[in-house]
Every structure is written in structure tokens, then in C-alpha cells.
Design an enzyme around this catalytic site. Structure first.
Site, PDB file in Angstrom:
ATOM      1  N   GLU A   1      -9.382  -6.242 -16.685  1.00  0.00           N
ATOM      2  CA  GLU A   1      -9.211  -5.251 -17.755  1.00  0.00           C
ATOM      3  C   GLU A   1     -10.144  -4.068 -17.481  1.00  0.00           C
ATOM      4  O   GLU A   1     -11.334  -4.123 -17.847  1.00  0.00           O
ATOM      5  CB  GLU A   1      -9.585  -5.854 -19.116  1.00  0.00           C
ATOM      6  CG  GLU A   1      -8.673  -6.941 -19.593  1.00  0.00           C
ATOM      7  CD  GLU A   1      -8.556  -6.949 -21.128  1.00  0.00           C
ATOM      8  OE1 GLU A   1      -7.436  -6.974 -21.624  1.00  0.00           O
ATOM      9  OE2 GLU A   1      -9.599  -6.902 -21.811  1.00  0.00           O
TER      10      GLU A   1
ATOM     11  N   SER B   1      -4.029  -1.617 -22.648  1.00  0.00           N
ATOM     12  CA  SER B   1      -2.990  -0.667 -23.101  1.00  0.00           C
ATOM     13  C   SER B   1      -1.559  -1.076 -22.759  1.00  0.00           C
ATOM     14  O   SER B   1      -0.690  -0.211 -22.626  1.00  0.00           O
ATOM     15  CB  SER B   1      -3.272   0.741 -22.557  1.00  0.00           C
ATOM     16  OG  SER B   1      -4.424   1.255 -23.169  1.00  0.00           O
TER      17      SER B   1
ATOM     18  N   LYS C   1      -7.153  -9.384 -32.208  1.00  0.00           N
ATOM     19  CA  LYS C   1      -8.340  -8.634 -32.662  1.00  0.00           C
ATOM     20  C   LYS C   1      -8.564  -8.917 -34.155  1.00  0.00           C
ATOM     21  O   LYS C   1      -8.242  -9.995 -34.625  1.00  0.00           O
ATOM     22  CB  LYS C   1      -8.192  -7.146 -32.360  1.00  0.00           C
ATOM     23  CG  LYS C   1      -7.787  -6.886 -30.906  1.00  0.00           C
ATOM     24  CD  LYS C   1      -8.125  -5.521 -30.414  1.00  0.00           C
ATOM     25  CE  LYS C   1      -7.589  -5.348 -29.000  1.00  0.00           C
ATOM     26  NZ  LYS C   1      -8.303  -4.413 -28.199  1.00  0.00           N
TER      27      LYS C   1
ATOM     28  N   HIS D   1     -15.070  -9.888 -23.291  1.00  0.00           N
ATOM     29  CA  HIS D   1     -14.196  -8.766 -23.662  1.00  0.00           C
ATOM     30  C   HIS D   1     -15.019  -7.490 -23.820  1.00  0.00           C
ATOM     31  O   HIS D   1     -16.154  -7.522 -24.296  1.00  0.00           O
ATOM     32  CB  HIS D   1     -13.466  -9.097 -24.976  1.00  0.00           C
ATOM     33  CG  HIS D   1     -12.364  -8.143 -25.276  1.00  0.00           C
ATOM     34  ND1 HIS D   1     -12.591  -6.943 -25.913  1.00  0.00           N
ATOM     35  CD2 HIS D   1     -11.038  -8.190 -25.005  1.00  0.00           C
ATOM     36  CE1 HIS D   1     -11.442  -6.292 -26.024  1.00  0.00           C
ATOM     37  NE2 HIS D   1     -10.478  -7.030 -25.488  1.00  0.00           N
TER      38      HIS D   1
HETATM   39  P1  PGA Z   1      -5.277  -3.218 -25.670  1.00  0.00           P
HETATM   40  O1  PGA Z   1      -6.422  -4.334 -25.666  1.00  0.00           O
HETATM   41  O2  PGA Z   1      -3.996  -3.884 -25.219  1.00  0.00           O
HETATM   42  O3  PGA Z   1      -5.222  -2.763 -27.095  1.00  0.00           O
HETATM   43  O4  PGA Z   1      -5.693  -2.152 -24.722  1.00  0.00           O
HETATM   44  C1  PGA Z   1      -6.544  -5.224 -24.616  1.00  0.00           C
HETATM   45  C2  PGA Z   1      -7.471  -6.336 -25.031  1.00  0.00           C
HETATM   46  O5  PGA Z   1      -7.858  -6.433 -26.202  1.00  0.00           O
HETATM   47  O6  PGA Z   1      -7.836  -7.146 -24.194  1.00  0.00           O
END
Ligand code: PGA
Length: 242
Positions: A160, A202, A10, A88
């Protein structure tokens, strides 16, 4: 082939954090695991030509030209990017990525031989209404409708659930297994391809244990936990020892 571990860093990390991160992670790039790191655009050159594979968090819908702030698939390819996250949740929600935009981004990836990691998943409302599979079916049929079948052999799907990304919540391992089966079967019946499906949302070193037992899951897309070196090392070791 081993399980894939995709780290979506990120918009985290500064240059001073990167050296340490890379040095540590490179020590663990062995065994039955395929590690793909997706840093911010500006950090990509630091992560290129390492023991792990290199991915991008996004790509432009355009091929080139007057698109200020954008980065094209050919520019990503030139700096060694081999994978790209597309669709995403944070791009759908914050930057308006629609099914058509996601479809075009995947085409750009294919034309530059970058493997798209396409995120699909239901939102909270869909889950509560019991329409998860309908939503996934619609996404799969719309996003991939006109893509070249041969290109689609180089495709990764990340299941996701939108409600699980960044929330600390997760489906049960039975639900994940059942949904992955559904996705794989649909890709086979609609497009005649055997697609790799990962789970994301998560994941951390404490809850990974449960999902590791999901046999049809080809790997994991980890967001927030992946920019923490200790967490990453724990996650890598758990996958390698599973
Ligand atoms: P996360 O994000 O593991 O923080 O929930 C998942 C992602 O960015 O695909």
C-alpha cells in the site's frame, strides 16, 4: 486458490447499516474469491460466523493488563477473528505505530493463530526520490527480522503506497507488478518463504479493471469503497469474472 478481497471498513457504518451490508455481501460469497471483512472492533460480533471471513483492523501490542481502550489478540481470537491488518498507514500516522510496534503486533497475532495482513509502502517523497525499493527492503528486513519462519508461512503482505491510500491516486499496473515481484523475491531470498502480496490504495470499481490484469497480485485491500454495498458487489463480481 482465488484472489483475496480484504474490506477495511475503517470507522464507518452504524448498526442499522450492518444487517443490510452483511445480507448483500453474503449473497456474493462464492466463486473464485476469498472475502475477508474487517469491521470496527465493536461491530465484530455482527460479522462473526458468516459466509465471509472475519478480520480486525488492529490489535494491541500488549498481551493483557491495564491498557485502557486496547484489544488483545487472544480477545480477538475468542470472537472468531482469523485475520488482522497490521501496520496500516492510518495507525502509523495517527497512533505512532513504529517498526518495533508492528513487529510485536505480528508476534501477538502469530501466538493466537491470527493471520496478519501487514501493510508496507513508500511515501510520496520516497517515490519522488526513486528510493521506493530501498524503503521497502528496509521495512521488510526490519519488521520481520526475528519472526519464526514457520509462522511466516501464515502471513499476507499488502503493498500500500502511503501516497495512494485514501488519495484517489494509484501506481500504474506495471509499477504494481514490478513492486510485487520485488517484494516476493525479497521474502524468498531473505526468509525462504513464498508470500502472498496484495495491492491496496484508492481501489474502486472504476479503476480495478487495470489492476486485475496484474498476474502476480494475489488480491486487493479496499478501504473507502468497501463500505459501499454497490461498490463491493461490483468489485466482487469483477474479481470473480476475471
Ligand atoms: P483506500 O484505503 O482504499 O480508501 O485508499 C486503503 C486501506 O484502508 O487500506
Amino acid at each position: 486458490m482465488g484472489k483475496k478481497l480484504i474490506a477495511n471498513l475503517k470507522m464507518n457504518m452504524q448498526i442499522e447499516d450492518i444487517k443490510d451490508y452483511i445480507k448483500n455481501i453474503e449473497n456474493y460469497c462464492y466463486g473464485n474469491i476469498d472475502i475477508i471483512i474487517c469491521p470496527s472492533y465493536i461491530h465484530i460480533p455482527f460479522f462473526a460466523n458468516r459466509q465471509f471471513k472475519l478480520g480486525s483492523q488492529n490489535v494491541s501490542v500488549h498481551e493483557k493488563g491495564a491498557y485502557t481502550g486496547e484489544v488483545s489478540s487472544s480477545q480477538l481470537k475468542e470472537v472468531g477473528v482469523k485475520y488482522c491488518i497490521v501496520g496500516h498507514k492510518e495507525l502509523r500516522n495517527n497512533f505512532g505505530d513504529t517498526t518495533d510496534i508492528i513487529n510485536s503486533k505480528i508476534k501477538n497475532c502469530f501466538s493466537d493463530r491470527i493471520i496478519p495482513i501487514v501493510c508496507i509502502g513508500e511515501d510520496k517523497q520516497d517515490k519522488l526520490m526513486g528510493s521506493k525499493k530501498q524503503v521497502l527492503r528496509r521495512e521488510i528486513l526490519d519488521i520481520f527480522k526475528d519472526l519464526n519462519r514457520e509462522d511466516m508461512n501464515n502471513l499476507i503482505i499488502a503493498y500500500e503506497p502511503l501516497w495512494a491510500v485514501g488519495s484517489g491516486m494509484m501506481p500504474s499496473s506495471e509499477e504494481i507488478s514490478d513492486t510485487i515481484d520485488f517484494i516476493k523475491n525479497l521474502f524468498y531470498s531473505a526468509y525462504k518463504i513464498n508470500v502472498d502480496v496484495l495491492y491496496g490504495g484508492s481501489i474502486n470499481s472504476k479503476n480495478l479493471h487495470d489492476i486485475l490484469s496484474v498476474e502476480n497480485c494475489d488480491g486487493f485491500l479496499v478501504g473507502n469503497s468497501s463500505s459501499n454495498i454497490d461498490e463491493m458487489i461490483k468489485i466482487i463480481n469483477m474479481i470473480n469474472n476475471s
